[in-house]
Design an enzyme around this catalytic site. Sequence first.
Site, PDB file in Angstrom:
ATOM      1  N   GLU A 184      -2.417  -9.064   3.089  1.00  0.00           N
ATOM      2  CA  GLU A 184      -2.796  -9.599   4.401  1.00  0.00           C
ATOM      3  C   GLU A 184      -4.303  -9.554   4.635  1.00  0.00           C
ATOM      4  OE1 GLU A 184      -2.431  -5.175   5.234  1.00  0.00           O
ATOM      5  OE2 GLU A 184      -1.552  -6.666   3.874  1.00  0.00           O
ATOM      6  N   HIS A 198      -3.692  -4.850  -0.310  1.00  0.00           N
ATOM      7  CA  HIS A 198      -3.264  -5.425   0.967  1.00  0.00           C
ATOM      8  C   HIS A 198      -3.337  -6.955   0.900  1.00  0.00           C
ATOM      9  CE1 HIS A 198      -3.102  -1.822   3.585  1.00  0.00           C
ATOM     10  NE2 HIS A 198      -3.960  -1.335   2.708  1.00  0.00           N
ATOM     11  N   CYS A 203       0.829  -1.204   0.000  1.00  0.00           N
ATOM     12  CA  CYS A 203       0.000   0.000   0.000  1.00  0.00           C
ATOM     13  C   CYS A 203       0.866   1.258   0.000  1.00  0.00           C
ATOM     14  CB  CYS A 203      -0.989  -0.032   1.160  1.00  0.00           C
ATOM     15  SG  CYS A 203      -2.329   1.185   0.985  1.00  0.00           S
TER      16      CYS A 203
END
EC number: 4.3.2.10
Length: 217
Positions: free
Chosen positions: A197, A195, A83
């Site tokens: 994750e 992202h 990001c």
Amino acid sequence: MQRIAVLDYGMGNLHSVASALAKVAPADEVVLATTPEQVQGADRLLVPGVGAIRDCMAGFVEAGFVPLVHDAIESGLPVLGICVGMQIMMRRSEENNGVDCLDIFPHPVKFFGNELRDAGASGARLKVPHMGWNQVVQTRLHPLWKGIEDGSRFYFVHSYYVPADDSADVAGQSEYGVSLAAAVARNNIFATQFHPEKSADAGLQLLKNFVGWNGRC
């Protein structure tokens, strides 16, 4: 056992990143590093980032991470940006009236604008920030795409973007009113606007690929 250093400069959802890394690499050590000294001996480096670029750059400089990242790249250490951790690697961002970044990649970071519209026939107005799931087209082969189907969806949250031009640095592309670089890569660096994750199985696979990556394309 590997040592994975996640840079903590006060800007980023570090715990979700650390948790995802622990899930894909349970035998490895994940270190939330607040100083360059804590990165010494690391086998790979992750640069997260959430928030305004001016604050991110200020925190990065204050922590002493600017020379650290340049040295890590020069040494061939595998580096992953996420990001704002990707945007911080660009030349300059339009955010906060213009902020110089690390200039690792010679590309600008641009604002989507307040009148962003769908490029399709509808021309519908699009919300900014871009927030949600979006398809990523893999524009070049890379070890971090291993096991991830082309066109998989990843989770984005951002108001600024790197244009997807003809640069060989662009490894993945998305569309949101404009064509944007969803991922960039060069040598031992890979960075994503999305992202991983927060991107379910595809994101975890990308992090797993990073943990096993030797830094070569």
